[in-house]
Design an enzyme around this catalytic site. Sequence first.
Site, mmCIF file in Angstrom:
data_model
loop_
_atom_site.group_PDB
_atom_site.id
_atom_site.type_symbol
_atom_site.label_atom_id
_atom_site.label_comp_id
_atom_site.label_asym_id
_atom_site.label_seq_id
_atom_site.Cartn_x
_atom_site.Cartn_y
_atom_site.Cartn_z
ATOM 1 N N ARG A 12 -6.730 50.668 1.498
ATOM 2 C CA ARG A 12 -7.415 51.969 1.556
ATOM 3 C C ARG A 12 -8.317 52.218 3.032
ATOM 4 O O ARG A 12 -8.398 53.169 3.515
ATOM 5 C CB ARG A 12 -8.308 52.059 0.540
ATOM 6 C CG ARG A 12 -7.527 52.300 -0.947
ATOM 7 C CD ARG A 12 -6.597 53.321 -0.863
ATOM 8 N NE ARG A 12 -6.970 54.673 -0.754
ATOM 9 C CZ ARG A 12 -6.090 55.744 -0.341
ATOM 10 N NH1 ARG A 12 -5.107 55.564 -0.194
ATOM 11 N NH2 ARG A 12 -6.930 56.864 0.047
ATOM 12 N N CYS A 155 -19.413 50.001 1.200
ATOM 13 C CA CYS A 155 -19.545 51.618 1.138
ATOM 14 C C CYS A 155 -20.828 52.038 0.566
ATOM 15 O O CYS A 155 -21.701 52.789 1.182
ATOM 16 C CB CYS A 155 -18.489 52.168 0.611
ATOM 17 S SG CYS A 155 -17.958 51.729 -0.992
ATOM 18 N N THR A 213 -21.712 44.568 -10.064
ATOM 19 C CA THR A 213 -21.966 44.704 -8.468
ATOM 20 C C THR A 213 -23.085 43.957 -7.804
ATOM 21 O O THR A 213 -23.967 43.292 -8.496
ATOM 22 C CB THR A 213 -22.666 46.206 -8.393
ATOM 23 O OG1 THR A 213 -22.816 46.724 -7.132
ATOM 24 C CG2 THR A 213 -23.890 46.424 -9.485
#
EC number: 1.2.1.72
Length: 339
Positions: A12, A155, A213
């Site tokens: 991606r 990101c 995360t």
Amino acid sequence: MTIKVAINGFGRIGRSILRALYESGRRAEIAVIAVNELADAEGIAHLLKYDSSHGRFAWDVRLNNDVLQVGDDNIRLFHQSDISMLPWQELGIDIVLDCSGIYGSRADGEAHLASGAKKVLFAHPGGNDLDATVVYGVNQHLLTAEDRIVSNASCTTNCIIPIIKLLDDQFEIESGTVTTIHASMNDQPVIDAYHKDLRRTRAASQSIIPVDTKLAAGITRIFPKFCDRFEAISVRVPTINVTAIDLSVTVKSSVTVNKINELMQKSAATSFRGIVDYTELPLVSTDFNHDPHSAIVDGTQTRVSGQHLIKTLVWCDNEWGFANRMLDTTLAMAAMGFK
């Protein structure tokens, strides 16, 4: 001088970087010389040309054996699992953009250097032993010529760090929490399937799925003073692109919604132009698809409680925005020179 780059891992992010390079008109500054990807050449060409999130690529894409022809440019294709065997020296590669998602250690970076690359930029967080971690727009000015193995963070880190900096510089943050509302990713199954994370055994399109995360660690990597003062959680939602981040911080100064929104709007037009954007339009996630900014502040969702608790909603195209920052950081690394 045109910087010669190779992309290791053409998923991606790797494909988005190449597309962004051509769409942004930076081909005089950066040339993709080679791509290393284990997938077959036909699949590589097809997924570059046709993309479910970003549409058809405007440039002609053709295959000539293991040469990917994009417009008038020829890009060598390799299918090498051992990065120490890649011919970076022969190809004169200045910077490897490692988008594999597998490699990220200093040893991995040194393997690229041993193969002849002059510098390496990882498209994901790396270890503490890397030379630098960059969030473009915030700390790229700290790069030196000696920084040869660099991470471009993540990101979501690129999305939230500029906003944290703006709020901290103006109002002095005491602590905060972050909730990432992230689009599905390719480590999630279409239907239930085995995964070491039991929540990720479940079908991506059927549930909102909490996942681990390391965003809090990413924040303190850039701002060490916030160690133990930020926490983060993340959920994956059934969309294929664009992420929202819910940021809540307590600050020392007394604030209002208008003060915060004025700060964000002004910064988007000045010091963070091209990195941060600001909107008060009634938009939804799909409206931010293919947006090149790292962060788009939604002024309609800014809230203040008790004059010191701030809540903001920040959008990002977690593929396209990050791909554009990879190009920015590549140029920043090259500007430091090569030793």
